[in-house]
Scaffold this motif. Sequence first.
Motif, PDB file in Angstrom:
ATOM      1  N   VAL A 179     -15.666   1.375 -31.242  1.00 28.25           N
ATOM      2  CA  VAL A 179     -14.869   2.117 -30.253  1.00 28.25           C
ATOM      3  C   VAL A 179     -14.889   3.609 -30.587  1.00 28.25           C
ATOM      4  CG1 VAL A 179     -12.540   2.497 -29.349  1.00 28.25           C
ATOM      5  CG2 VAL A 179     -13.392   0.170 -29.657  1.00 28.25           C
ATOM      6  N   VAL A 180     -14.765   3.926 -31.872  1.00 29.49           N
ATOM      7  CA  VAL A 180     -14.800   5.331 -32.297  1.00 29.49           C
ATOM      8  C   VAL A 180     -16.157   5.947 -31.986  1.00 29.49           C
ATOM      9  CG1 VAL A 180     -14.769   6.852 -34.325  1.00 29.49           C
ATOM     10  CG2 VAL A 180     -13.032   5.064 -34.070  1.00 29.49           C
ATOM     11  N   LEU A 181     -17.238   5.235 -32.321  1.00 30.35           N
ATOM     12  CA  LEU A 181     -18.580   5.755 -32.046  1.00 30.35           C
ATOM     13  C   LEU A 181     -18.794   5.950 -30.548  1.00 30.35           C
ATOM     14  CD1 LEU A 181     -21.484   6.483 -32.858  1.00 30.35           C
ATOM     15  CD2 LEU A 181     -22.036   4.046 -32.753  1.00 30.35           C
ATOM     16  N   ALA A 182     -18.386   4.970 -29.746  1.00 31.24           N
ATOM     17  CA  ALA A 182     -18.565   5.071 -28.298  1.00 31.24           C
ATOM     18  C   ALA A 182     -17.776   6.240 -27.721  1.00 31.24           C
ATOM     19  CB  ALA A 182     -18.140   3.767 -27.637  1.00 31.24           C
ATOM     20  N   ALA A 183     -16.571   6.451 -28.245  1.00 29.91           N
ATOM     21  CA  ALA A 183     -15.750   7.569 -27.768  1.00 29.91           C
ATOM     22  C   ALA A 183     -16.388   8.902 -28.135  1.00 29.91           C
ATOM     23  CB  ALA A 183     -14.347   7.467 -28.365  1.00 29.91           C
ATOM     24  N   ALA A 184     -16.912   8.993 -29.358  1.00 24.01           N
ATOM     25  CA  ALA A 184     -17.552  10.241 -29.792  1.00 24.01           C
ATOM     26  C   ALA A 184     -18.826  10.504 -28.984  1.00 24.01           C
ATOM     27  CB  ALA A 184     -17.872  10.157 -31.277  1.00 24.01           C
ATOM     28  N   LEU A 240     -13.935  10.495 -36.431  1.00 27.91           N
ATOM     29  CA  LEU A 240     -12.492  10.558 -36.182  1.00 27.91           C
ATOM     30  C   LEU A 240     -12.011  12.004 -36.130  1.00 27.91           C
ATOM     31  CD1 LEU A 240     -11.237   7.619 -38.418  1.00 27.91           C
ATOM     32  CD2 LEU A 240     -11.188   7.715 -35.924  1.00 27.91           C
ATOM     33  N   ALA A 241     -12.554  12.827 -37.016  1.00 32.87           N
ATOM     34  CA  ALA A 241     -12.187  14.245 -37.011  1.00 32.87           C
ATOM     35  C   ALA A 241     -12.607  14.904 -35.702  1.00 32.87           C
ATOM     36  CB  ALA A 241     -12.822  14.955 -38.201  1.00 32.87           C
ATOM     37  N   ASP A 242     -13.790  14.515 -35.202  1.00 33.39           N
ATOM     38  CA  ASP A 242     -14.271  15.060 -33.922  1.00 33.39           C
ATOM     39  C   ASP A 242     -13.359  14.648 -32.771  1.00 33.39           C
ATOM     40  OD1 ASP A 242     -16.390  16.210 -35.235  1.00 33.39           O
ATOM     41  OD2 ASP A 242     -17.825  14.629 -34.709  1.00 33.39           O
ATOM     42  N   LEU A 243     -12.691  13.495 -32.931  1.00 34.98           N
ATOM     43  CA  LEU A 243     -11.779  13.007 -31.899  1.00 34.98           C
ATOM     44  C   LEU A 243     -10.356  13.527 -32.082  1.00 34.98           C
ATOM     45  CD1 LEU A 243     -13.012   9.305 -31.658  1.00 34.98           C
ATOM     46  CD2 LEU A 243     -13.381  11.121 -29.978  1.00 34.98           C
ATOM     47  N   SER A 266     -12.434   3.015 -47.809  1.00 35.04           N
ATOM     48  CA  SER A 266     -13.865   3.037 -47.494  1.00 35.04           C
ATOM     49  C   SER A 266     -14.115   2.513 -46.087  1.00 35.04           C
ATOM     50  CB  SER A 266     -14.638   2.182 -48.498  1.00 35.04           C
ATOM     51  OG  SER A 266     -14.605   2.763 -49.785  1.00 35.04           O
ATOM     52  N   VAL A 267     -14.871   3.269 -45.345  1.00 31.16           N
ATOM     53  CA  VAL A 267     -15.289   2.844 -44.009  1.00 31.16           C
ATOM     54  C   VAL A 267     -16.779   3.120 -43.892  1.00 31.16           C
ATOM     55  CG1 VAL A 267     -13.081   3.137 -42.856  1.00 31.16           C
ATOM     56  CG2 VAL A 267     -14.601   5.096 -43.098  1.00 31.16           C
ATOM     57  N   GLY A 268     -17.371   2.604 -42.859  1.00 25.80           N
ATOM     58  CA  GLY A 268     -18.813   2.745 -42.700  1.00 25.80           C
ATOM     59  C   GLY A 268     -19.216   4.003 -41.968  1.00 25.80           C
ATOM     60  N   GLY A 269     -20.387   3.945 -41.421  1.00 28.13           N
ATOM     61  CA  GLY A 269     -20.928   5.071 -40.686  1.00 28.13           C
ATOM     62  C   GLY A 269     -22.177   4.641 -39.946  1.00 28.13           C
ATOM     63  N   LEU A 270     -22.791   5.576 -39.255  1.00 26.79           N
ATOM     64  CA  LEU A 270     -23.984   5.277 -38.471  1.00 26.79           C
ATOM     65  C   LEU A 270     -25.222   5.657 -39.272  1.00 26.79           C
ATOM     66  CD1 LEU A 270     -24.953   4.291 -35.648  1.00 26.79           C
ATOM     67  CD2 LEU A 270     -25.126   6.718 -35.024  1.00 26.79           C
ATOM     68  N   MET A 271     -26.021   4.651 -39.630  1.00 30.82           N
ATOM     69  CA  MET A 271     -27.267   4.855 -40.351  1.00 30.82           C
ATOM     70  C   MET A 271     -28.418   4.863 -39.357  1.00 30.82           C
ATOM     71  SD  MET A 271     -26.168   5.002 -43.492  1.00 30.82           S
ATOM     72  CE  MET A 271     -27.661   4.851 -44.480  1.00 30.82           C
ATOM     73  N   VAL A 272     -29.422   5.676 -39.632  1.00 29.49           N
ATOM     74  CA  VAL A 272     -30.570   5.754 -38.727  1.00 29.49           C
ATOM     75  C   VAL A 272     -31.870   5.693 -39.509  1.00 29.49           C
ATOM     76  CG1 VAL A 272     -29.277   7.113 -37.032  1.00 29.49           C
ATOM     77  CG2 VAL A 272     -30.627   8.286 -38.782  1.00 29.49           C
ATOM     78  N   ASP A 273     -32.893   5.277 -38.806  1.00 35.93           N
ATOM     79  CA  ASP A 273     -34.240   5.299 -39.368  1.00 35.93           C
ATOM     80  C   ASP A 273     -34.784   6.713 -39.191  1.00 35.93           C
ATOM     81  OD1 ASP A 273     -36.977   5.093 -39.860  1.00 35.93           O
ATOM     82  OD2 ASP A 273     -37.105   3.085 -39.017  1.00 35.93           O
ATOM     83  N   PRO A 274     -35.189   7.379 -40.267  1.00 34.55           N
ATOM     84  CA  PRO A 274     -35.685   8.760 -40.140  1.00 34.55           C
ATOM     85  C   PRO A 274     -36.843   8.896 -39.157  1.00 34.55           C
ATOM     86  CG  PRO A 274     -35.314   8.205 -42.443  1.00 34.55           C
ATOM     87  CD  PRO A 274     -35.158   6.933 -41.667  1.00 34.55           C
ATOM     88  N   ALA A 275     -37.581   7.808 -38.966  1.00 38.01           N
ATOM     89  CA  ALA A 275     -38.741   7.865 -38.061  1.00 38.01           C
ATOM     90  C   ALA A 275     -38.350   7.731 -36.596  1.00 38.01           C
ATOM     91  CB  ALA A 275     -39.729   6.759 -38.428  1.00 38.01           C
ATOM     92  N   ALA A 276     -37.071   7.471 -36.324  1.00 45.40           N
ATOM     93  CA  ALA A 276     -36.642   7.215 -34.949  1.00 45.40           C
ATOM     94  C   ALA A 276     -36.359   8.488 -34.164  1.00 45.40           C
ATOM     95  CB  ALA A 276     -35.403   6.321 -34.941  1.00 45.40           C
ATOM     96  N   LEU A 306     -26.387   9.303 -40.294  1.00 43.61           N
ATOM     97  CA  LEU A 306     -26.297  10.354 -39.282  1.00 43.61           C
ATOM     98  C   LEU A 306     -24.899  10.943 -39.253  1.00 43.61           C
ATOM     99  CD1 LEU A 306     -27.659  11.837 -36.875  1.00 43.61           C
ATOM    100  CD2 LEU A 306     -26.651  10.073 -35.405  1.00 43.61           C
ATOM    101  N   VAL A 307     -23.898  10.058 -39.281  1.00 41.63           N
ATOM    102  CA  VAL A 307     -22.519  10.514 -39.230  1.00 41.63           C
ATOM    103  C   VAL A 307     -21.612   9.413 -39.773  1.00 41.63           C
ATOM    104  CG1 VAL A 307     -22.173   9.688 -36.865  1.00 41.63           C
ATOM    105  CG2 VAL A 307     -20.759  11.563 -37.736  1.00 41.63           C
ATOM    106  N   SER A 308     -20.548   9.809 -40.460  1.00 40.15           N
ATOM    107  CA  SER A 308     -19.593   8.839 -40.995  1.00 40.15           C
ATOM    108  C   SER A 308     -18.454   8.624 -40.005  1.00 40.15           C
ATOM    109  CB  SER A 308     -19.021   9.337 -42.327  1.00 40.15           C
ATOM    110  OG  SER A 308     -18.201  10.481 -42.112  1.00 40.15           O
ATOM    111  N   ILE A 309     -17.753   7.519 -40.153  1.00 35.44           N
ATOM    112  CA  ILE A 309     -16.597   7.253 -39.296  1.00 35.44           C
ATOM    113  C   ILE A 309     -15.521   8.331 -39.477  1.00 35.44           C
ATOM    114  CG2 ILE A 309     -14.703   5.656 -38.828  1.00 35.44           C
ATOM    115  CD1 ILE A 309     -17.374   4.809 -37.652  1.00 35.44           C
ATOM    116  N   PRO A 310     -15.203   8.777 -40.704  1.00 31.21           N
ATOM    117  CA  PRO A 310     -14.222   9.857 -40.839  1.00 31.21           C
ATOM    118  C   PRO A 310     -14.609  11.119 -40.078  1.00 31.21           C
ATOM    119  CG  PRO A 310     -14.515   8.772 -42.951  1.00 31.21           C
ATOM    120  CD  PRO A 310     -15.565   8.220 -42.027  1.00 31.21           C
ATOM    121  N   THR A 311     -15.900  11.453 -40.055  1.00 27.98           N
ATOM    122  CA  THR A 311     -16.353  12.635 -39.309  1.00 27.98           C
ATOM    123  C   THR A 311     -16.165  12.430 -37.814  1.00 27.98           C
ATOM    124  OG1 THR A 311     -17.965  13.227 -41.015  1.00 27.98           O
ATOM    125  CG2 THR A 311     -18.324  14.116 -38.805  1.00 27.98           C
TER     126      THR A 311
END
Length: 327
Positions: A143-148, A208-211, A108-118, A201-206
């Motif tokens: 680091v993964v998010l920044a790279a993506a 990583l796949a993009d990278l 299990s890893v995390g991901g990027l959560m967003v406020d729908p109103a943002a 918005l996007v998971s860490i596995p996604t």
Amino acid sequence: MTRLFCRALGRLFLVLATTCLAFPAAALELKLGLQATGTARWELAAMQALGLDRTHDLTIELREVADSRGGQIALQAGEVNIILSDFVWVSLQRHAGTTTTLVPHSLSVGGLMVDPAAGIAGLADLKGKTIAVSGSPVDKSFVVLAAAYHQATGGVLADDAELRFGAPPLVNELLTTGQAAAALNLWNWNVRAALAGKTELVSIPTLLADLGLSATPPLLGWAFAEDSPQLPAITAFIDASFATKAALLTDDALWEQIRDAMNVGDDDALFTALRDGYRAGIVSGYGPDDVAAATAYFAVIAKEGGLDAVGGVAELSPGTFWAGGFR
């Protein structure tokens, strides 16, 4: 007299032998370092509810650590025999000459959560926003998010957005109270954010796949010294851990038994979401393929985050994953 003495001596040996057999062998003693909160506590509660610690002749002494760094220090000092840690830290320990090694605990890893109103529909929309981040600037997920983000926009996330680093509960609070438009957090806190109306918005596995990574390695595991004199107890604990995970994967009644350890109160929706999220990350075994995935992950982190992100070492150290526990 000699014959009588021999008979008496024989009876004494028989009594002693019978008495010894009546007592069980000495239990395997293990000092386990864990944080006061966290999903590993759920597994420990389930293990004890199932009696798997007794089945494996284990006596577990639980020692609380303040955070992951506190656990690492306790292991290095010999105050505990086993902790939860990430494989990057274990690799650095081996590079430094220790015998620290790891058995995977969770996928299990995390991901990027967003406020729908943002108004955040993609990574490019993070520009100009406040982002709460669990950990630090060299945290592997960041680091993964920044790279993506750089790959998608050509920009530098640290320059384009306001970043607020902190502990998982604080990060969740910043997102759910509107103080941050997005949050990069651990999976169990993201579950709580989702129930509060936030979206992933996007998971860490996604990411990583993009990278270019085809598989996400088990980032977190049980870390210990493979030459520890307590290795029999450590091995028994790992066996009990895998058996507990197998039960948690299918036994709904067992989850009800450990509900108090999950700190969900009467919130059935949260209970179910956390249970299902935990099950999604259960590790049932590991082997060379996982080592290959971790090696590729390590290389990406080193490339995208710089050597500071991996402690100045460019490659995963041999033996980071304990081959003695392959299954």
